[in-house]
Motif scaffolding. Structure first.
Motif, PDB file in Angstrom:
ATOM      1  N   MET A 173      -4.835   4.616   4.780  1.00  0.00           N
ATOM      2  CA  MET A 173      -4.858   2.999   5.540  1.00  0.00           C
ATOM      3  C   MET A 173      -5.939   2.552   4.427  1.00  0.00           C
ATOM      4  SD  MET A 173      -5.422   2.670   8.773  1.00  0.00           S
ATOM      5  CE  MET A 173      -5.202   0.863   9.278  1.00  0.00           C
ATOM      6  N   LEU A 174      -4.904   0.917   3.982  1.00  0.00           N
ATOM      7  CA  LEU A 174      -6.384   0.667   3.538  1.00  0.00           C
ATOM      8  C   LEU A 174      -7.215  -0.442   4.103  1.00  0.00           C
ATOM      9  CD1 LEU A 174      -3.049  -1.446   2.133  1.00  0.00           C
ATOM     10  CD2 LEU A 174      -4.096  -0.445   0.465  1.00  0.00           C
ATOM     11  N   ARG A 175      -7.898  -1.052   3.179  1.00  0.00           N
ATOM     12  CA  ARG A 175      -9.015  -1.851   3.743  1.00  0.00           C
ATOM     13  C   ARG A 175      -8.695  -3.162   3.642  1.00  0.00           C
ATOM     14  NH1 ARG A 175     -13.030   0.685   4.917  1.00  0.00           N
ATOM     15  NH2 ARG A 175     -13.939   2.421   2.962  1.00  0.00           N
ATOM     16  N   TYR A 176      -9.078  -4.578   4.604  1.00  0.00           N
ATOM     17  CA  TYR A 176      -8.588  -4.961   5.190  1.00  0.00           C
ATOM     18  C   TYR A 176      -8.815  -6.297   3.658  1.00  0.00           C
ATOM     19  CZ  TYR A 176      -7.439  -9.669   6.771  1.00  0.00           C
ATOM     20  OH  TYR A 176      -7.212 -11.616   7.169  1.00  0.00           O
ATOM     21  N   PRO A 177      -9.345  -6.434   2.676  1.00  0.00           N
ATOM     22  CA  PRO A 177      -9.104  -6.785   1.824  1.00  0.00           C
ATOM     23  C   PRO A 177      -8.192  -6.726   0.378  1.00  0.00           C
ATOM     24  CG  PRO A 177     -11.873  -5.973   2.106  1.00  0.00           C
ATOM     25  CD  PRO A 177     -11.235  -5.888   2.821  1.00  0.00           C
ATOM     26  N   ALA A 178      -7.799  -5.371   0.750  1.00  0.00           N
ATOM     27  CA  ALA A 178      -6.657  -5.242  -0.052  1.00  0.00           C
ATOM     28  C   ALA A 178      -5.366  -5.117   0.686  1.00  0.00           C
ATOM     29  CB  ALA A 178      -6.998  -3.759  -0.263  1.00  0.00           C
ATOM     30  N   ALA A 179      -5.037  -4.940   1.936  1.00  0.00           N
ATOM     31  CA  ALA A 179      -4.613  -5.135   2.240  1.00  0.00           C
ATOM     32  C   ALA A 179      -3.703  -6.540   2.757  1.00  0.00           C
ATOM     33  CB  ALA A 179      -4.717  -4.860   4.255  1.00  0.00           C
ATOM     34  N   LEU A 180      -4.654  -7.674   2.752  1.00  0.00           N
ATOM     35  CA  LEU A 180      -4.737  -9.292   2.638  1.00  0.00           C
ATOM     36  C   LEU A 180      -4.009  -9.729   1.658  1.00  0.00           C
ATOM     37  CD1 LEU A 180      -4.447 -12.039   3.624  1.00  0.00           C
ATOM     38  CD2 LEU A 180      -6.945 -12.448   2.835  1.00  0.00           C
ATOM     39  N   ALA A 181      -4.429  -8.549   0.908  1.00  0.00           N
ATOM     40  CA  ALA A 181      -3.868  -8.833  -1.245  1.00  0.00           C
ATOM     41  C   ALA A 181      -2.575  -8.756  -1.081  1.00  0.00           C
ATOM     42  CB  ALA A 181      -5.291  -8.959  -1.957  1.00  0.00           C
ATOM     43  N   LEU A 182      -2.014  -7.440  -0.695  1.00  0.00           N
ATOM     44  CA  LEU A 182      -0.926  -6.776  -1.257  1.00  0.00           C
ATOM     45  C   LEU A 182      -0.037  -7.954  -0.025  1.00  0.00           C
ATOM     46  CD1 LEU A 182       1.205  -4.932  -2.084  1.00  0.00           C
ATOM     47  CD2 LEU A 182       0.482  -3.274  -0.140  1.00  0.00           C
ATOM     48  N   THR A 183      -0.892  -7.874   1.104  1.00  0.00           N
ATOM     49  CA  THR A 183       0.352  -8.812   1.805  1.00  0.00           C
ATOM     50  C   THR A 183       1.057  -9.929   0.794  1.00  0.00           C
ATOM     51  OG1 THR A 183      -0.378  -8.118   4.069  1.00  0.00           O
ATOM     52  CG2 THR A 183       0.895 -10.185   4.055  1.00  0.00           C
ATOM     53  N   LEU A 184      -0.877 -11.197   0.820  1.00  0.00           N
ATOM     54  CA  LEU A 184      -0.064 -12.257   0.033  1.00  0.00           C
ATOM     55  C   LEU A 184       0.778 -12.025  -1.236  1.00  0.00           C
ATOM     56  CD1 LEU A 184      -3.573 -13.915   0.540  1.00  0.00           C
ATOM     57  CD2 LEU A 184      -1.466 -14.510   1.883  1.00  0.00           C
ATOM     58  N   ALA A 185       0.757 -11.318  -2.097  1.00  0.00           N
ATOM     59  CA  ALA A 185       1.207 -10.626  -3.098  1.00  0.00           C
ATOM     60  C   ALA A 185       3.037 -10.454  -3.031  1.00  0.00           C
ATOM     61  CB  ALA A 185       0.478  -9.665  -4.227  1.00  0.00           C
TER      62      ALA A 185
END
Length: 113
Positions: free
Chosen positions: A1-13
């Motif tokens: 499971m992704l941690r929040y900063p990584a999940a947000l970065a992936l979503t934005l990318a």
């Protein structure tokens, strides 16, 4: 499971290019405004979605909860776009579904790697 900063970065990318390109070419929105709209809808929905899904992680109902939550997010993002762009266009909902489907798929691919 992704941690929040990584999940947000992936979503934005994933989602910013999808939204920006579609808004630019399909709705003739400037690149700057299209990118800001893409960023805005994600910053409005992603944190809330993330924190509301956290308690469900690991439960058997999690996939169904994610699907329901993504439908709500797509609706919210489409409504925000319609409001910000002052357009009543159901294709904005299709765009929201496409952008969110792309980022969910990217997250699943990342998580399975």
């Amino acid at each position: 499971m992704l941690r929040y900063p990584a999940a947000l970065a992936l979503t934005l990318a994933v989602e910013i290019p999808v939204y920006a390109a579609a808004l630019r070419w399909g709705w003739a929105v400037s690149w700057r405004r299209a990118a800001l709209c893409a960023l805005g809808v994600n910053l409005a929905t992603h944190p809330l979605l993330w924190w509301l899904l956290a308690p469900w992680t690991g439960l058997s109902a999690y996939p169904l909860v994610v699907v329901f939550a993504e439908v709500v997010v797509c609706g919210a993002e489409a409504m925000l776009l319609a409001w910000w762009l002052r357009r009543r266009d159901l294709l904005l909902a299709v765009l929201a579904v496409a952008a969110n489907a792309a980022s969910v798929l990217a997250g699943l691919i990342y998580a399975s790697a």
